[in-house]
Scaffold this active site. Structure first.
Site, PDB file in Angstrom:
ATOM      1  N   GLY A 192       8.357  -4.400  -4.832  1.00 29.32           N
ATOM      2  CA  GLY A 192       8.784  -3.864  -6.127  1.00 29.32           C
ATOM      3  C   GLY A 192       8.686  -4.833  -7.293  1.00 29.32           C
ATOM      4  N   SER A 193       7.776  -5.813  -7.219  1.00 31.22           N
ATOM      5  CA  SER A 193       7.700  -6.749  -8.347  1.00 31.22           C
ATOM      6  C   SER A 193       7.125  -6.084  -9.596  1.00 31.22           C
ATOM      7  CB  SER A 193       6.913  -8.005  -7.968  1.00 31.22           C
ATOM      8  OG  SER A 193       5.539  -7.739  -7.897  1.00 31.22           O
ATOM      9  N   ARG A 215       2.473  15.967   5.380  1.00 34.23           N
ATOM     10  CA  ARG A 215       2.109  15.499   4.035  1.00 34.23           C
ATOM     11  C   ARG A 215       2.498  16.518   2.968  1.00 34.23           C
ATOM     12  NH1 ARG A 215      -0.617  11.414   2.226  1.00 34.23           N
ATOM     13  NH2 ARG A 215      -1.242  10.835   4.323  1.00 34.23           N
ATOM     14  N   HIS A 225      -3.677  -1.030  -9.163  1.00 36.63           N
ATOM     15  CA  HIS A 225      -4.438  -1.413  -7.971  1.00 36.63           C
ATOM     16  C   HIS A 225      -4.957  -2.837  -8.149  1.00 36.63           C
ATOM     17  CE1 HIS A 225      -6.774  -0.787  -4.350  1.00 36.63           C
ATOM     18  NE2 HIS A 225      -7.783  -1.387  -4.968  1.00 36.63           N
ATOM     19  N   LEU A 281      -9.042   8.777  -3.857  1.00 40.94           N
ATOM     20  CA  LEU A 281      -8.425   7.464  -3.669  1.00 40.94           C
ATOM     21  C   LEU A 281      -8.843   6.483  -4.768  1.00 40.94           C
ATOM     22  CD1 LEU A 281      -6.817   5.494  -1.813  1.00 40.94           C
ATOM     23  CD2 LEU A 281      -8.999   4.980  -0.702  1.00 40.94           C
ATOM     24  N   ASP A 282      -7.876   5.955  -5.510  1.00 41.57           N
ATOM     25  CA  ASP A 282      -8.110   4.906  -6.515  1.00 41.57           C
ATOM     26  C   ASP A 282      -9.275   5.252  -7.441  1.00 41.57           C
ATOM     27  OD1 ASP A 282      -6.039   3.457  -5.343  1.00 41.57           O
ATOM     28  OD2 ASP A 282      -7.391   2.430  -3.961  1.00 41.57           O
TER      29      ASP A 282
HETATM   30  C1  GAR Z   1       0.595  -4.767  -5.878  1.00 38.57           C
HETATM   31  O1  GAR Z   1      -0.314  -5.832  -5.759  1.00 38.57           O
HETATM   32  C2  GAR Z   1      -0.161  -3.471  -6.146  1.00 38.57           C
HETATM   33  O2  GAR Z   1      -1.267  -3.639  -6.987  1.00 38.57           O
HETATM   34  C3  GAR Z   1      -0.580  -3.091  -4.749  1.00 38.57           C
HETATM   35  O3  GAR Z   1       0.553  -3.375  -3.956  1.00 38.57           O
HETATM   36  C4  GAR Z   1       1.250  -4.469  -4.523  1.00 38.57           C
HETATM   37  C5  GAR Z   1       2.704  -4.053  -4.695  1.00 38.57           C
HETATM   38  O4  GAR Z   1       3.456  -5.158  -5.104  1.00 38.57           O
HETATM   39  N1  GAR Z   1      -0.936  -1.708  -4.677  1.00 38.57           N
HETATM   40  C6  GAR Z   1      -1.932  -1.265  -3.925  1.00 38.57           C
HETATM   41  O5  GAR Z   1      -2.609  -1.988  -3.205  1.00 38.57           O
HETATM   42  C7  GAR Z   1      -2.170   0.219  -4.021  1.00 38.57           C
HETATM   43  N2  GAR Z   1      -3.417   0.567  -3.408  1.00 38.57           N
HETATM   44  P1  GAR Z   1       4.911  -4.949  -5.680  1.00 38.57           P
HETATM   45  O6  GAR Z   1       5.658  -4.055  -4.673  1.00 38.57           O
HETATM   46  O7  GAR Z   1       5.498  -6.321  -5.740  1.00 38.57           O
HETATM   47  O8  GAR Z   1       4.808  -4.280  -7.035  1.00 38.57           O
END
Ligand code: GAR
Length: 209
Positions: A14-15, A66, A110, A145-146
């Site tokens: 969750g940063s 889902r 992403h 996706l993305d």
């Molecule tokens: C981040 O680097 C985000 O870009 C990535 O997960 C991490 C979550 O970090 N997301 C993906 O890879 C989505 N495909 P966080 O929980 O510290 O925000």
């Protein structure tokens, strides 16, 4: 004008959520976080939300189909009257059913310069491929996706000594900056979509909805 409301969906640390919350607190981003939802009950981000006094909802996806899950999730988002859904490390593919309920109202971050390296472990993919530049992308979420229209990107160098962890850290600092900038643009409503391009400065965005 009322303050725009965000629903943050996350699965882990969750940063990115924390960076958004911090930008809101300091007045750099005019919005409020209506709810943080996680598909993982043990997500650190949920705990942080509670510590910050933000509504935190655990909605476990385990054992739920889902379609059923995405209906529950969309209902939760609607219950909190969110203007914008922000995926912040939400490691689940959303079904077309969910996406259609919030057209042009879901953003994702992403850790690569899309369309390069979609999917899982994007930083590892970048190191393995040997690219010299990588970065991060904020984009609208569509049914693929993305793949949705790109709102913002930032580039970082890939250094010779990098592994996935060191590259991830360099990218993450940029993620924290550009996600709030992208949210500010979209909430401001001064944008339009031309083909696949998100163009700033013309108002057919959120405000007109
Ligand atoms: C981040 O680097 C985000 O870009 C990535 O997960 C991490 C979550 O970090 N997301 C993906 O890879 C989505 N495909 P966080 O929980 O510290 O925000």
């Amino acid at each position: 004008m009322r303050v725009k409301r965000l629903a943050i969906l996350l699965s882990g640390r969750g940063s990115n959520f924390e960076a958004i919350a911090s930008n809101i607190r300091s007045g750099r981003l005019d919005a409020e976080i209506a709810v943080v939802v996680s598909n993982r009950p043990d997500a650190r981000g949920l705990e942080t939300a509670r510590e910050l006094g933000i509504t935190a909802v655990s909605l476990p996806s385990k054992g739920v189909s889902r379609e059923e899950y995405d209906t529950l999730l969309a209902d939760e988002v609607e219950r909190h009257t969110a203007d914008l859904v922000c995926l912040a490390g939400f490691m689940r593919l959303l079904s077309p059913h969910f996406v259609r309920r919030f057209p042009l109202r879901i953003l994702n971050i992403h850790p690569s310069l899309l369309p390069s390296f979609p999917g899982l472990d994007a930083q590892h993919q970048a190191v393995e491929h040997g690219v010299k530049v990588s970065g991060c992308t904020v984009h609208f979420v569509d049914e693929y996706l993305d793949a949705g229209p790109i709102v913002g990107q930032a580039a970082v160098p890939v250094l010779d000594g990098d592994d996935a962890d060191t590259l991830s850290a360099r990218i993450l600092a940029e993620e924290h900056r550009i996600y709030s900038e992208a949210i500010r643009l979209i909430l401001g409503g001064e944008w339009s979509i031309e083909g696949r391009r998100v163009v700033a400065g013309r108002s057919t965005g959120l405000d007109s909805a």
